[in-house]
Design a protein around this motif. Structure first.
Motif, PDB file in Angstrom:
ATOM      1  N   ILE A   1     -10.122  -0.233   3.298  1.00 34.49           N
ATOM      2  CA  ILE A   1      -9.026  -0.654   2.505  1.00 34.49           C
ATOM      3  C   ILE A   1      -9.440  -2.169   2.149  1.00 34.49           C
ATOM      4  O   ILE A   1      -9.342  -2.785   1.032  1.00 34.49           O
TER       5      ILE A   1
ATOM      6  N   THR B   1       4.232  -0.968   3.287  1.00 31.80           N
ATOM      7  CA  THR B   1       3.915   0.419   2.976  1.00 31.80           C
ATOM      8  C   THR B   1       4.913   1.330   2.236  1.00 31.80           C
ATOM      9  O   THR B   1       6.281   0.901   2.395  1.00 31.80           O
TER      10      THR B   1
ATOM     11  N   ILE C   1       0.744  -1.085  -0.102  1.00 36.04           N
ATOM     12  CA  ILE C   1      -0.099  -0.090  -0.079  1.00 36.04           C
ATOM     13  C   ILE C   1       0.888   1.211  -0.026  1.00 36.04           C
ATOM     14  O   ILE C   1       1.819   1.190   0.878  1.00 36.04           O
TER      15      ILE C   1
ATOM     16  N   SER D   1       1.273   4.288   8.415  1.00 39.01           N
ATOM     17  CA  SER D   1       2.289   3.272   8.119  1.00 39.01           C
ATOM     18  C   SER D   1       2.632   2.321   9.230  1.00 39.01           C
ATOM     19  O   SER D   1       2.561   0.819   9.104  1.00 39.01           O
TER      20      SER D   1
ATOM     21  N   GLU E   1      -0.868  -4.709  10.408  1.00 37.86           N
ATOM     22  CA  GLU E   1      -1.817  -5.622   9.859  1.00 37.86           C
ATOM     23  C   GLU E   1      -1.311  -6.655   8.841  1.00 37.86           C
ATOM     24  O   GLU E   1      -1.863  -7.511   7.936  1.00 37.86           O
TER      25      GLU E   1
ATOM     26  N   LEU F   1      -9.015   0.829   7.843  1.00 37.58           N
ATOM     27  CA  LEU F   1      -8.609  -0.479   7.350  1.00 37.58           C
ATOM     28  C   LEU F   1      -9.799  -1.303   6.938  1.00 37.58           C
ATOM     29  O   LEU F   1      -9.605  -2.088   6.057  1.00 37.58           O
TER      30      LEU F   1
ATOM     31  N   TYR G   1       0.557  -5.382   6.160  1.00 32.79           N
ATOM     32  CA  TYR G   1       0.700  -4.997   4.699  1.00 32.79           C
ATOM     33  C   TYR G   1       2.346  -3.903   4.793  1.00 32.79           C
ATOM     34  O   TYR G   1       2.635  -3.571   5.788  1.00 32.79           O
TER      35      TYR G   1
ATOM     36  N   LEU H   1      -0.877   0.056   9.097  1.00 28.09           N
ATOM     37  CA  LEU H   1      -0.833  -0.924   8.199  1.00 28.09           C
ATOM     38  C   LEU H   1       0.487  -1.919   8.162  1.00 28.09           C
ATOM     39  O   LEU H   1      -0.325  -3.102   7.956  1.00 28.09           O
TER      40      LEU H   1
ATOM     41  N   GLN I   1      -8.190   4.795  12.537  1.00 24.66           N
ATOM     42  CA  GLN I   1      -7.603   3.741  11.633  1.00 24.66           C
ATOM     43  C   GLN I   1      -8.366   2.496  11.428  1.00 24.66           C
ATOM     44  O   GLN I   1      -8.307   2.076  10.352  1.00 24.66           O
TER      45      GLN I   1
END
Length: 235
Positions: free
Chosen positions: A113, A29, A5, A19, A25, A110, A27, A22, A106
């Motif tokens: 997203i 960045t 992402i 960042s 989770e 999420l 991801y 994410l 956030q």
């Protein structure tokens, strides 16, 4: 394979906090402080999804989206301020997939997203299954929905919806007259999320009604049953 992402925002505090959230989770960045810096790497090595702030110096989010769309195709979510509804509409018409207004949680971002990524993956599967027909259009009176192309028309006029709004409307339109509770609509729109405030659905419905009333001032097809939920009116 991990999902990448890209975050483009001139506010370094937002870049850092998003960042961290994410990455927690799972991801990967990529961070950019303005549109000019982001343009070349985004088009040369496209991410799986990008988040653009609309208001940025040098190159704003909408100009960045326009330039990116000339060379690359990946889902984009806009970050906007509450007074930027016109910008939101323009951005969605230009090809953004969703938007979220600042300030935001956030957890909600999420959720958006995940919803956008699910929709993108579903489109890719449909495109790759050449032996199977595309998802059929949904026609309910003056409403026509094309799930394969993520298009909505009312009386022949296009209505631009976010991914989440589309999923909610699609659920209601599939069974006109059948009432769906907020919890049922949340399960459709936010399948992977542990918790989303049920009043979020009310906000989505309110925005959808406003968008439809811009093309038809008498629009009333999305009905509220107070204390129960929502339904799409039977013709």
């Amino acid at each position: 394979m991990s999902t990448t992402i890209a975050l483009v925002d001139d506010d370094r505090n937002i870049l850092t906090s998003l960042s961290v959230a994410l990455q927690s989770e799972g991801y990967i960045t990529r961070l950019y402080s303005d549109g000019e810096v982001a343009l070349k790497p985004l088009t040369e090595t496209p991410p799986d999804l990008a988040i653009f702030d609309i208001k940025m110096p040098k190159m704003d989010g909408m100009e960045l989206l326009r330039r990116v769309r000339e060379k690359a195709d990946f889902p984009v979510i806009f970050l906007t301020s509450k007074d930027e509804e016109l910008d939101e509409a323009l951005g969605l018409a230009m090809g953004a997939d969703d938007y979220i207004a600042k300030p935001f949680s956030q957890r909600l971002l999420l959720a958006r997203i995940r919803a956008v990524l699910r929709r993108t993956e579903a489109r890719a599967r449909t495109a790759g299954e050449n032996d199977e027909p595309e998802a059929a259009e949904i026609a309910r009176g003056r409403l026509v929905m094309d799930p394969a192309r993520h298009r909505v028309r009312w009386d022949g006029r296009e209505v631009v919806l976010t991914v989440t709004e589309f999923l909610i409307l699609e659920t209601l339109a599939q069974r006109p007259g059948v009432v769906k509770s907020r919890n049922q609509l949340m399960d459709i729109a936010y399948q992977d999320d542990i918790y989303v405030d049920d009043r979020t659905i009310d906000s989505h419905i309110k925005r959808m009604r406003r968008k439809f009333r811009e093309v038809d001032g008498a629009f009333g097809a999305i009905e509220t049953l107070y204390g129960v939920g929502y339904r799409f009116a039977e013709e």
